[in-house]
Design an enzyme around this catalytic site. Structure first.
Site, PDB file in Angstrom:
ATOM      1  CD  GLU A  34      -9.039   0.936   8.038  1.00 12.72           C
ATOM      2  OE1 GLU A  34      -8.984  -0.036   8.809  1.00 12.72           O
ATOM      3  OE2 GLU A  34      -8.525   2.041   8.293  1.00 12.72           O
TER       4      GLU A  34
ATOM      5  CG  ASN B 139      -9.236  -1.662  12.213  1.00 11.32           C
ATOM      6  OD1 ASN B 139      -8.251  -2.233  11.767  1.00 11.32           O
ATOM      7  ND2 ASN B 139      -9.778  -0.606  11.625  1.00 11.32           N
TER       8      ASN B 139
ATOM      9  CG  HIS C 191      -6.074  -2.403   9.003  1.00 13.81           C
ATOM     10  ND1 HIS C 191      -6.198  -1.433   9.973  1.00 13.81           N
ATOM     11  CD2 HIS C 191      -4.754  -2.395   8.657  1.00 13.81           C
ATOM     12  CE1 HIS C 191      -5.024  -0.867  10.187  1.00 13.81           C
ATOM     13  NE2 HIS C 191      -4.124  -1.434   9.415  1.00 13.81           N
TER      14      HIS C 191
ATOM     15  CG  ASP D 267      -0.271  -0.520   2.478  1.00 15.45           C
ATOM     16  OD1 ASP D 267       0.892  -0.160   2.719  1.00 15.45           O
ATOM     17  OD2 ASP D 267      -0.902  -1.293   3.216  1.00 15.45           O
TER      18      ASP D 267
END
Length: 255
Positions: A137, A130, A132, A63
């Site tokens: 996400e 979380n 990811h 990314d």
């Protein structure tokens, strides 16, 4: 999915990567952030002291932040070079173009490039608090491709420490490989350490396969390894079983 609980995750991760390279891997998928740093340091050590060579190997990044040039101190293109690729004899290193004003085209072009230089032999992954992976996400489609994503406020807060704890400096958008793109790698290897990752690891490994926890996609591919220290593994229901299996694994299946 194989779960490895160890006091030295960087050693196990380095064994996976070094084994693949020695066996002829030509493309590695590299993650950024703090989780893989000890692995990169160990690979650099093995390159310098043990002769581990990455000659002929290419690398693709997961990314990149939108709007950060490759020279920015917190761009992932710069991060991976400063922390790994500039210190070994690896070949071309590719990353998404976060400065292309046509973000959709940039994402599509990067997805096509991964297909061209791939398949990725080993994809290194971290995990967010979380759940990811990459910057997929929660609610990301399990078959998603490389695309632009809006970061959650939680992710931006977690990453603010890299931007002098100034949330306003943390980009809101990224270009990230999708879950479907990631899962085309031959071997997924996720590393996590510390109690702060324990909830996410427990859901990813033992929860349902769900877009609510993108890392749960590791339950799907035929070859995925989760390497965690005891703190990150502390909320796994089958903790003792995972340790037992790994300790009794045949030597010729340890990569």
């Amino acid at each position: 999915m194989e779960v490895v609980i160890t006091d030295h995750p960087e050693q196990v991760m380095a064994d996976i990567i070094a084994g693949a390279v020695t066996d002829g891997a030509t493309t590695l998928g590299l993650a950024t952030g703090s989780s893989p740093l000890p692995t990169y340091r160990e690979l650099i050590r093995r390159h310098r002291e043990d002769g581990l060579s990455f000659a002929g190997v290419k690398a693709v990044l997961l990314d990149e932040y939108v709007g950060l040039p490759p020279t920015h101190p917190e761009s992932y293109a710069r991060f991976i070079r400063e922390n790994f690729t500039d210190h070994v004899d690896i070949g071309d290193v590719y990353s998404p173009d976060g400065m292309d004003p046509d973000y959709r085209a940039a994402a599509l072009n990067y997805d096509a490039l991964i297909k061209e230089v791939g398949p990725v032999d080993v994809q290194i992954l971290g995990i967010g608090s979380n759940g990811h992976i990459g910057f997929n996400e929660p609610s990301s489609a399990l078959t998603s491709r490389t695309r632009i994503k809006t970061l959650t406020e939680k992710t931006r807060q977690d990453n603010a420490r890299f931007f002098d704890d100034d949330l306003d400096q943390v980009p809101m958008h990224v270009i990230t490989q999708g879950l479907g793109t990631i899962c085309e790698a031959r071997h997924l290897a996720l590393v996590a350490t510390g109690e702060g990752k324990a909830d996410a690891i427990a859901v990813a490994v033992e929860g349902p396969l769900s877009a609510a926890c993108p890392a749960s996609i590791l339950q799907w591919p035929p070859h995925a390894t989760v390497v965690v220290d005891p703190a990150a593994a502390s909320k796994l229901r089958d903790y003792d079983y995972y340790r037992y299996v790994y300790e009794n694994k045949p030597e010729n299946q340890r990569s």
